[in-house]
Design a protein around this motif. Structure first.
Motif, PDB file in Angstrom:
ATOM      1  N   LEU A 189       0.834  -1.196   0.000  1.00  0.00           N
ATOM      2  CA  LEU A 189       0.000   0.000   0.000  1.00  0.00           C
ATOM      3  C   LEU A 189       0.873   1.252   0.000  1.00  0.00           C
ATOM      4  O   LEU A 189       0.561   2.238  -0.682  1.00  0.00           O
ATOM      5  CB  LEU A 189      -0.930   0.011   1.222  1.00  0.00           C
ATOM      6  CG  LEU A 189      -1.797  -1.221   1.467  1.00  0.00           C
ATOM      7  CD1 LEU A 189      -2.780  -0.954   2.598  1.00  0.00           C
ATOM      8  CD2 LEU A 189      -2.528  -1.633   0.208  1.00  0.00           C
ATOM      9  N   GLN A 190       1.979   1.221   0.737  1.00  0.00           N
ATOM     10  CA  GLN A 190       2.877   2.371   0.789  1.00  0.00           C
ATOM     11  C   GLN A 190       3.539   2.629  -0.551  1.00  0.00           C
ATOM     12  O   GLN A 190       3.782   3.786  -0.914  1.00  0.00           O
ATOM     13  CB  GLN A 190       3.922   2.159   1.882  1.00  0.00           C
ATOM     14  CG  GLN A 190       3.345   2.225   3.288  1.00  0.00           C
ATOM     15  CD  GLN A 190       4.348   1.833   4.360  1.00  0.00           C
ATOM     16  OE1 GLN A 190       5.415   1.294   4.072  1.00  0.00           O
ATOM     17  NE2 GLN A 190       4.005   2.091   5.608  1.00  0.00           N
ATOM     18  N   VAL A 191       3.824   1.576  -1.296  1.00  0.00           N
ATOM     19  CA  VAL A 191       4.382   1.759  -2.641  1.00  0.00           C
ATOM     20  C   VAL A 191       3.430   2.596  -3.489  1.00  0.00           C
ATOM     21  O   VAL A 191       3.830   3.562  -4.157  1.00  0.00           O
ATOM     22  CB  VAL A 191       4.647   0.392  -3.310  1.00  0.00           C
ATOM     23  CG1 VAL A 191       4.927   0.565  -4.804  1.00  0.00           C
ATOM     24  CG2 VAL A 191       5.821  -0.305  -2.642  1.00  0.00           C
ATOM     25  N   LEU A 192       2.148   2.226  -3.480  1.00  0.00           N
ATOM     26  CA  LEU A 192       1.161   2.955  -4.270  1.00  0.00           C
ATOM     27  C   LEU A 192       1.038   4.403  -3.806  1.00  0.00           C
ATOM     28  O   LEU A 192       0.955   5.326  -4.621  1.00  0.00           O
ATOM     29  CB  LEU A 192      -0.197   2.254  -4.171  1.00  0.00           C
ATOM     30  CG  LEU A 192      -0.261   0.823  -4.724  1.00  0.00           C
ATOM     31  CD1 LEU A 192      -1.613   0.199  -4.435  1.00  0.00           C
ATOM     32  CD2 LEU A 192       0.026   0.817  -6.220  1.00  0.00           C
ATOM     33  N   LEU A 193       1.039   4.600  -2.488  1.00  0.00           N
ATOM     34  CA  LEU A 193       0.897   5.947  -1.946  1.00  0.00           C
ATOM     35  C   LEU A 193       2.126   6.803  -2.245  1.00  0.00           C
ATOM     36  O   LEU A 193       2.011   8.004  -2.527  1.00  0.00           O
ATOM     37  CB  LEU A 193       0.641   5.882  -0.443  1.00  0.00           C
ATOM     38  CG  LEU A 193      -0.671   5.206  -0.031  1.00  0.00           C
ATOM     39  CD1 LEU A 193      -0.742   5.057   1.487  1.00  0.00           C
ATOM     40  CD2 LEU A 193      -1.879   5.980  -0.547  1.00  0.00           C
TER      41      LEU A 193
END
Length: 372
Positions: free
Chosen positions: A38-42
């Motif tokens: 999720l952090q990659v996408l954010l």
């Protein structure tokens, strides 16, 4: 829709691949890396919003996520000092983002030498990850208050409820009479397609007969929230959110974000089930399944077996195809100091899961076995 992501040398993900579906659910013990994807996408989104992603690099500090500097995100076992993300969307060739390591910098420079393609701004801004068809809801969401801030810029220009759901009440006040976009998100008890009618019905699955009253007060630059309860003949007086229960307000941005979504939207939601009774957690699982069936792509981080079971029942009852649900369980790699293994249990058409790794929503069974 994003079909596939590969992450290399980012935090606990040394080399991790994620084949994706409409509804993607990430779980695992604390500290195992389930938030990392999720952090990659954010990170990609916040870097794009700051006009850095395509020519400068990866911004680690921003409105969506703040991870420190390069030394905080490079995998401990990294074989070289670079971080790479590959993303494959449904209708275009895979795009690779490669970043050089800058240990003490919050900007990881774009490594153009290692990127085989030139990314077209006009192409990438059409992806939901980078435009207004996007909503992120942090685990740190709004709490019960009598009034909330308003922002026409967020709800109208950005089409956003805010990363913490802080503009949800304003959105409801402005657009409550607007029709929902996905027909299968219409609640069976709803008498219309309006957002507020369906919001009341879905929230009533969590707290019976609830009615949501959002009133805009322009002169005070705020919007008020109250709850009432109905029976066959009457509706009670309004109650302040502080007197109704924490979980109801906490989940309101989640339910609103889902039922207002339209096909092609991308939703990232952390712990949607927090502070809810088990039956309410299951309802959220069903609601997410219905949204995915309607063409929304969801990335959900959850610790709840009730949420998972709500999704499983939705599969069995035909609300969503089992192929449209992907589960990812992250556990520590025993052979490496700080690296994660990814296990992908599968749900069949009857809602049954084929494998149950140690720690994968099995705590209730463990405790029951001790009691017996």
């Amino acid at each position: 829709m994003i079909e596939f992501i590969r992450v290399q040398r980012f935090k606990t993900l040394m080399d991790a691949s994620f084949p994706l579906a409409g509804l993607n659910i990430f779980s695992g013990l604390n500290g195992m890396g389930k938030s990392s994807l999720l952090q990659v996408l954010l990170l990609l989104r916040q870097s794009f919003e700051r006009h850095m992603l395509l020519d400068k690099g990866l911004l680690l500090k921003g409105d969506y996520v703040s991870l420190g500097t390069g030394q905080d995100i490079l995998a401990e076992q990294a074989d070289n000092e670079s971080i790479e993300f590959l993303i494959k969307w449904k209708d275009i060739s895979p795009i690779i983002f490669n970043f050089n390591y800058a240990a003490e910098n919050e900007l990881q420079p774009l490594n153009k030498k290692e990127i085989p393609q030139v990314v077209d701004y006009e192409v990438i801004k059409k992806r939901s990850l980078f435009n207004q068809n996007f909503q992120y809801l942090s685990a740190d969401r709004i709490s019960p208050k009598t009034s909330y801030e308003i922002s026409d810029y967020y709800i109208s220009e950005l089409n956003s409820l805010g990363n913490h759901g802080e503009y949800t009440i304003h959105y409801i006040a402005e657009y409550g009479t607007k029709a929902i976009n996905i027909q299968n998100l219409k609640h069976e008890n709803s008498i219309s397609n309006s957002l507020i009618e369906n919001l009341d019905c879905w929230m009533s699955e969590i707290t019976p007969s609830i009615r949501i009253h959002a009133s805009l007060q322009r002169q005070l630059n705020s919007v008020s929230l109250c709850y009432a309860f109905s029976n066959e003949k009457n509706i009670t007086a309004d109650f302040k959110p502080q007197n109704v229960g924490f979980g109801l307000t906490y989940v309101l941005p989640v339910v609103t974000a889902i039922i207002r979504a339209k096909p092609g939207d991308l939703l990232i939601i952390e712990n949607p089930e927090s502070h809810l009774h088990p039956s309410g957690q299951s309802i959220l699982g069903k609601l997410c399944a219905l949204a995915a069936k309607g063409g929304v792509q969801l990335f959900i981080e959850s610790h709840s077996d009730h949420f998972i079971n709500g999704v499983r029942v939705a599969v069995k009852e035909g609300f969503i195809n089992n192929a449209d649900v992907h589960l990812f369980y992250l556990e520590r790699n025993s052979s490496k100091q700080h690296s994660s293994n990814i296990i992908s249990p599968e749900i069949n058409e009857n809602g049954r899961i084929n494998i149950w790794p140690q720690g994968f929503f099995d705590e209730a069974d463990k405790q029951l076995e001790k009691l017996l």
